[in-house]
Design an enzyme around this catalytic site. Structure first.
Site, PDB file in Angstrom:
ATOM      1  N   THR A 130       1.571  -3.662   0.520  1.00 27.46           N
ATOM      2  CA  THR A 130       2.816  -4.591   0.010  1.00 27.46           C
ATOM      3  C   THR A 130       3.820  -4.948   1.162  1.00 27.46           C
ATOM      4  OG1 THR A 130       4.820  -4.341  -1.485  1.00 27.46           O
ATOM      5  CG2 THR A 130       3.903  -2.307  -0.653  1.00 27.46           C
ATOM      6  N   ASP A 131       4.563  -5.884   0.801  1.00 27.63           N
ATOM      7  CA  ASP A 131       5.713  -6.252   1.771  1.00 27.63           C
ATOM      8  C   ASP A 131       6.814  -5.339   2.048  1.00 27.63           C
ATOM      9  OD1 ASP A 131       6.787  -6.944  -0.660  1.00 27.63           O
ATOM     10  OD2 ASP A 131       7.278  -9.235   0.019  1.00 27.63           O
ATOM     11  N   GLU A 132       6.795  -4.572   0.554  1.00 25.44           N
ATOM     12  CA  GLU A 132       8.192  -3.583   0.596  1.00 25.44           C
ATOM     13  C   GLU A 132       8.100  -2.604   1.729  1.00 25.44           C
ATOM     14  OE1 GLU A 132       9.352  -2.381  -3.192  1.00 25.44           O
ATOM     15  OE2 GLU A 132       8.881  -4.345  -4.014  1.00 25.44           O
ATOM     16  N   TYR A 156       8.817   4.302  -3.794  1.00 21.20           N
ATOM     17  CA  TYR A 156       7.481   3.829  -3.930  1.00 21.20           C
ATOM     18  C   TYR A 156       6.946   3.142  -2.567  1.00 21.20           C
ATOM     19  CZ  TYR A 156       4.628  -0.689  -4.419  1.00 21.20           C
ATOM     20  OH  TYR A 156       3.546  -1.552  -4.261  1.00 21.20           O
ATOM     21  N   SER A 157       7.993   2.346  -1.841  1.00 15.27           N
ATOM     22  CA  SER A 157       7.519   1.809  -0.614  1.00 15.27           C
ATOM     23  C   SER A 157       7.227   2.617   0.412  1.00 15.27           C
ATOM     24  CB  SER A 157       8.636   0.717  -0.217  1.00 15.27           C
ATOM     25  OG  SER A 157       9.977   1.162  -0.063  1.00 15.27           O
ATOM     26  N   LYS A 160       3.771   3.766  -0.008  1.00 16.46           N
ATOM     27  CA  LYS A 160       2.806   2.748   0.256  1.00 16.46           C
ATOM     28  C   LYS A 160       2.647   2.647   1.679  1.00 16.46           C
ATOM     29  CE  LYS A 160       0.772   0.068  -1.972  1.00 16.46           C
ATOM     30  NZ  LYS A 160      -0.462   0.342  -2.713  1.00 16.46           N
ATOM     31  N   PRO A 280      19.376   1.479  -7.152  1.00 18.74           N
ATOM     32  CA  PRO A 280      19.581   2.214  -6.073  1.00 18.74           C
ATOM     33  C   PRO A 280      18.493   2.078  -4.802  1.00 18.74           C
ATOM     34  CG  PRO A 280      19.382   3.819  -7.906  1.00 18.74           C
ATOM     35  CD  PRO A 280      18.927   2.491  -8.233  1.00 18.74           C
TER      36      PRO A 280
HETATM   37  P1  NAD Z   1      -0.403  -1.921 -12.116  1.00 14.04           P
HETATM   38  O1  NAD Z   1       0.579  -0.832 -11.920  1.00 14.04           O
HETATM   39  O2  NAD Z   1      -0.237  -3.169 -12.903  1.00 14.04           O
HETATM   40  O3  NAD Z   1      -2.004  -1.391 -11.845  1.00 14.04           O
HETATM   41  C1  NAD Z   1      -2.266  -0.182 -11.361  1.00 14.04           C
HETATM   42  C2  NAD Z   1      -3.488   0.382 -11.787  1.00 14.04           C
HETATM   43  O4  NAD Z   1      -4.008   1.716 -11.215  1.00 14.04           O
HETATM   44  C3  NAD Z   1      -3.519   0.913 -13.350  1.00 14.04           C
HETATM   45  O5  NAD Z   1      -4.766   0.072 -13.807  1.00 14.04           O
HETATM   46  C4  NAD Z   1      -3.388   2.399 -13.291  1.00 14.04           C
HETATM   47  O6  NAD Z   1      -4.108   2.967 -14.500  1.00 14.04           O
HETATM   48  C5  NAD Z   1      -4.448   2.427 -11.891  1.00 14.04           C
HETATM   49  N1  NAD Z   1      -4.026   3.756 -11.503  1.00 14.04           N
HETATM   50  C6  NAD Z   1      -2.822   4.459 -11.234  1.00 14.04           C
HETATM   51  N2  NAD Z   1      -3.148   5.630 -10.706  1.00 14.04           N
HETATM   52  C7  NAD Z   1      -4.449   5.799 -10.464  1.00 14.04           C
HETATM   53  C8  NAD Z   1      -5.278   7.103 -10.065  1.00 14.04           C
HETATM   54  N3  NAD Z   1      -4.668   7.835  -9.401  1.00 14.04           N
HETATM   55  N4  NAD Z   1      -6.479   6.623  -9.736  1.00 14.04           N
HETATM   56  C9  NAD Z   1      -7.081   5.535 -10.354  1.00 14.04           C
HETATM   57  N5  NAD Z   1      -6.669   4.666 -10.999  1.00 14.04           N
HETATM   58  C10 NAD Z   1      -5.036   4.703 -10.816  1.00 14.04           C
HETATM   59  O7  NAD Z   1      -0.356  -2.341 -10.289  1.00 14.04           O
HETATM   60  P2  NAD Z   1      -0.387  -4.005  -9.792  1.00 14.04           P
HETATM   61  O8  NAD Z   1       0.820  -4.708  -9.891  1.00 14.04           O
HETATM   62  O9  NAD Z   1      -1.793  -4.538 -10.265  1.00 14.04           O
HETATM   63  O10 NAD Z   1      -0.703  -3.629  -8.361  1.00 14.04           O
HETATM   64  C11 NAD Z   1      -1.975  -3.240  -7.733  1.00 14.04           C
HETATM   65  C12 NAD Z   1      -1.619  -2.795  -6.276  1.00 14.04           C
HETATM   66  O11 NAD Z   1      -1.233  -4.113  -5.406  1.00 14.04           O
HETATM   67  C13 NAD Z   1      -0.938  -1.777  -5.895  1.00 14.04           C
HETATM   68  O12 NAD Z   1      -1.625  -1.082  -4.904  1.00 14.04           O
HETATM   69  C14 NAD Z   1       0.547  -2.288  -5.616  1.00 14.04           C
HETATM   70  O13 NAD Z   1       0.937  -1.332  -4.666  1.00 14.04           O
HETATM   71  C15 NAD Z   1       0.075  -3.579  -4.805  1.00 14.04           C
HETATM   72  N6  NAD Z   1       1.014  -4.652  -4.912  1.00 14.04           N
HETATM   73  C16 NAD Z   1       1.308  -5.214  -5.846  1.00 14.04           C
HETATM   74  C17 NAD Z   1       2.318  -6.368  -5.915  1.00 14.04           C
HETATM   75  C18 NAD Z   1       2.802  -6.804  -7.328  1.00 14.04           C
HETATM   76  O14 NAD Z   1       3.797  -7.817  -7.217  1.00 14.04           O
HETATM   77  N7  NAD Z   1       2.660  -6.378  -8.174  1.00 14.04           N
HETATM   78  C19 NAD Z   1       2.549  -6.875  -4.708  1.00 14.04           C
HETATM   79  C20 NAD Z   1       1.834  -6.414  -3.485  1.00 14.04           C
HETATM   80  C21 NAD Z   1       0.975  -5.254  -3.484  1.00 14.04           C
HETATM   81  O1  DAU Z   2       7.082  -7.108  -3.048  1.00 14.17           O
HETATM   82  C1  DAU Z   2       6.035  -6.745  -3.619  1.00 14.17           C
HETATM   83  C2  DAU Z   2       6.461  -5.535  -4.667  1.00 14.17           C
HETATM   84  O2  DAU Z   2       6.869  -6.235  -5.869  1.00 14.17           O
HETATM   85  C3  DAU Z   2       5.217  -4.812  -5.251  1.00 14.17           C
HETATM   86  O3  DAU Z   2       4.785  -3.997  -4.268  1.00 14.17           O
HETATM   87  C4  DAU Z   2       5.550  -3.888  -6.269  1.00 14.17           C
HETATM   88  O4  DAU Z   2       4.437  -3.155  -7.023  1.00 14.17           O
HETATM   89  C5  DAU Z   2       5.843  -4.785  -7.412  1.00 14.17           C
HETATM   90  O5  DAU Z   2       6.331  -4.031  -8.550  1.00 14.17           O
HETATM   91  C6  DAU Z   2       7.491  -5.518  -6.918  1.00 14.17           C
HETATM   92  O6  DAU Z   2       8.242  -4.870  -6.499  1.00 14.17           O
HETATM   93  P1  DAU Z   2       9.840  -5.525  -7.127  1.00 14.17           P
HETATM   94  O7  DAU Z   2      10.772  -4.207  -7.132  1.00 14.17           O
HETATM   95  O8  DAU Z   2      10.229  -6.590  -5.922  1.00 14.17           O
HETATM   96  O9  DAU Z   2       9.567  -5.977  -8.510  1.00 14.17           O
HETATM   97  P2  DAU Z   2      10.216  -6.078  -9.806  1.00 14.17           P
HETATM   98  O10 DAU Z   2       9.499  -6.739 -10.687  1.00 14.17           O
HETATM   99  O11 DAU Z   2      10.546  -4.722 -10.314  1.00 14.17           O
HETATM  100  O12 DAU Z   2      11.782  -6.653  -9.558  1.00 14.17           O
HETATM  101  C7  DAU Z   2      11.625  -8.058  -9.038  1.00 14.17           C
HETATM  102  C8  DAU Z   2      13.193  -8.206  -8.523  1.00 14.17           C
HETATM  103  O13 DAU Z   2      13.892  -8.312  -9.903  1.00 14.17           O
HETATM  104  C9  DAU Z   2      13.922  -7.002  -7.773  1.00 14.17           C
HETATM  105  O14 DAU Z   2      15.015  -7.662  -6.810  1.00 14.17           O
HETATM  106  C10 DAU Z   2      14.692  -6.049  -8.971  1.00 14.17           C
HETATM  107  C11 DAU Z   2      15.051  -7.216 -10.094  1.00 14.17           C
HETATM  108  N1  DAU Z   2      15.122  -6.846 -11.248  1.00 14.17           N
HETATM  109  C12 DAU Z   2      13.899  -6.176 -11.810  1.00 14.17           C
HETATM  110  C13 DAU Z   2      13.958  -5.961 -13.074  1.00 14.17           C
HETATM  111  C14 DAU Z   2      12.645  -5.049 -13.584  1.00 14.17           C
HETATM  112  C15 DAU Z   2      16.095  -6.962 -12.072  1.00 14.17           C
HETATM  113  O15 DAU Z   2      17.416  -7.847 -11.667  1.00 14.17           O
HETATM  114  N2  DAU Z   2      16.156  -6.475 -13.337  1.00 14.17           N
HETATM  115  C16 DAU Z   2      15.216  -5.848 -13.965  1.00 14.17           C
HETATM  116  O16 DAU Z   2      15.179  -5.504 -15.084  1.00 14.17           O
END
Ligand code: NAD
Ligand code: DAU
Length: 343
Positions: A130-132, A156-157, A160, A280
């Site tokens: 992730t970019d985080e 989280y980050s 990762k 936070p």
């Molecule tokens: P998600 O939370 O929707 O899905 C995660 C999946 O992993 C779920 O199906 C969960 O059951 C499974 N899982 C969790 N722990 C596990 C374990 N110990 N063993 C096997 N399976 C397990 O997540 P997502 O948003 O689909 O993200 C997928 C990947 O992409 C992650 O690695 C995340 O860090 C990365 N990512 C997400 C985003 C985003 O915006 N969502 C952006 C960049 C990178």
């Molecule tokens: O940037 C990639 C990441 O994007 C992934 O690695 C993560 O898995 C994914 O969850 C996401 O993280 P963010 O923290 O950026 O996403 P989130 O949707 O939780 O929040 C997006 C932005 O919105 C962030 O600045 C926090 C804000 N936010 C989020 C929620 C849930 C709010 O203002 N209110 C909210 O209730």
């Protein structure tokens, strides 16, 4: 190609499995998923049925944990896996603030087990990051490059980033054929409604308050999930061993802009917006420089934010039953606790 996908029942994994099976009629996928609160086997249930009596399904689901080395190793051997794509993770930043231990267990230790299994079997690993991991940008900073130092700010980050460093170490030490992808914020079908876009959709649809953290001016770069899937497919098929590739949507938006766009699409008033206690360690801005992926992989995002958001809203409108199903007891418990403390 025989592929082991981990976390395929989550948001991006589900989209990726559908994306590659549609584009590659000769590929087979084994999906290993622990079915945490974020994993939904139903998402891909239609793929589990054999295509026909004499044409076996190209998809198999296995319930299990990526931290179970013997299981991962066994699956690679049994299914003659040629590459692993590791999506499995705990993915929600807010949950990492209340329960960091599970993030370390899955994202760091789980990834190490996947690495070890890939090393023993000598198969390629594409690790989804992730970019985080890069931390936070100021308003006029250049977008993150692959060479930007890792300075994660949330549990989280940090987990990762820890995984990314292990992937690097396995490549350098053991010569493992591994590629890391780092992507910005995804949105689209099947995203769990704890994340900004689907959460704001749910609240707006119900005419309930939309909780915006801080001043709403935090900026994220948004990429439609299919464009991320394309990037991962390119990294898998063309990525250089040991390389890191950034992917982004070239669509930076302040959170408040995103929230207002959702309200406008649903014809709801901006007065539903509630500014609540900030997250936070909230990163101020993410932006991606993905020139390397353009040059080496031919990657380019194809869906504009406006198109992607419209598609996403249509999907959630048409899938109200899916949304209702995933808002289960665990979802409510976390939401009540987290937002109860903020409003
Ligand atoms: P998600 O939370 O929707 O899905 C995660 C999946 O992993 C779920 O199906 C969960 O059951 C499974 N899982 C969790 N722990 C596990 C374990 N110990 N063993 C096997 N399976 C397990 O997540 P997502 O948003 O689909 O993200 C997928 C990947 O992409 C992650 O690695 C995340 O860090 C990365 N990512 C997400 C985003 C985003 O915006 N969502 C952006 C960049 C990178
Ligand atoms: O940037 C990639 C990441 O994007 C992934 O690695 C993560 O898995 C994914 O969850 C996401 O993280 P963010 O923290 O950026 O996403 P989130 O949707 O939780 O929040 C997006 C932005 O919105 C962030 O600045 C926090 C804000 N936010 C989020 C929620 C849930 C709010 O203002 N209110 C909210 O209730």
């Amino acid at each position: 190609m025989n592929l082991l996908v981990t976390g395929g029942c989550g948001f991006i994994g589900t989209n990726f499995v559908r994306f590659v099976l549609t584009r590659h009629p000769d590929w087979r996928i084994v999906n290993l998923d622990a079915l945490t609160y974020a994993g939904n086997r139903h998402n891909l249930a239609d793929l589990e049925a054999p295509a026909s009596k004499d044409r076996p399904s190209r998809y198999a689901f296995v319930h299990g944990d990526i931290g179970d080395l013997a299981l991962v190793e066994g699956l690679i051997e049994e299914h003659r896996i040629e590459a692993v794509v590791n999506f499995a993770a705990e993915s929600h930043v807010d949950r990492s603030i209340t329960a960091p231990d599970t993030f370390v267990r899955t994202n760091v230790l789980g990834t190490q087990a996947v690495l070890e299994a890939c090393r023993r079997a000598k198969v390629r690993l594409v690790h989804i990051s992730t970019d985080e991991v890069y931390g936070s940008l100021g308003p006029s900073d250049h977008p993150f490059l692959e060479s930007t130092p890792l300075t994660p700010n949330s549990p989280y980050s940090a987990s990762k980033a820890g995984a990314d460093l292990l992937v690097r170490a396995y490549h350098e030490t053991y010569g493992l054929d591994a590629v890391i992808t780092r992507c910005s914020n995804n949105y689209g079908p099947y995203q769990f409604p704890e994340k900004l876009i689907p959460l704001m959709y749910v609240q707006a649809k119900a005419g309930q308050p939309l909780p915006v953290y801080g001043d709403g001016q935090n900026v994220r770069d948004w990429i439609y999930v299919d464009d991320h899937c394309l990037g991962v497919e390119l990294a898998l098929t063309k990525g250089r061993p040991g390389a890191v590739y950034n992917f982004g949507g070239a669509a930076e938006r302040a959170n408040l802009e995103v929230v207002r766009a959702i309200l406008d699409t649903l014809g709801q008033p901006h007065s539903l917006i509630r500014f609540v206690t900030d997250r936070p360690g909230h990163d101020r801005r993410y932006a991606m420089d993905f020139t390397l992926a353009e040059q080496e992989l031919g990657f380019a995002p194809t869906v504009s934010f406006e198109q992607g958001l419209a598609r996403t809203m249509v999907w959630y409108q048409a899938n109200a039953a899916w949304l209702a199903q995933v808002q289960s007891g665990e979802y409510r418990r976390f939401m009540d606790q987290w937002y109860g403390d903020r409003t």
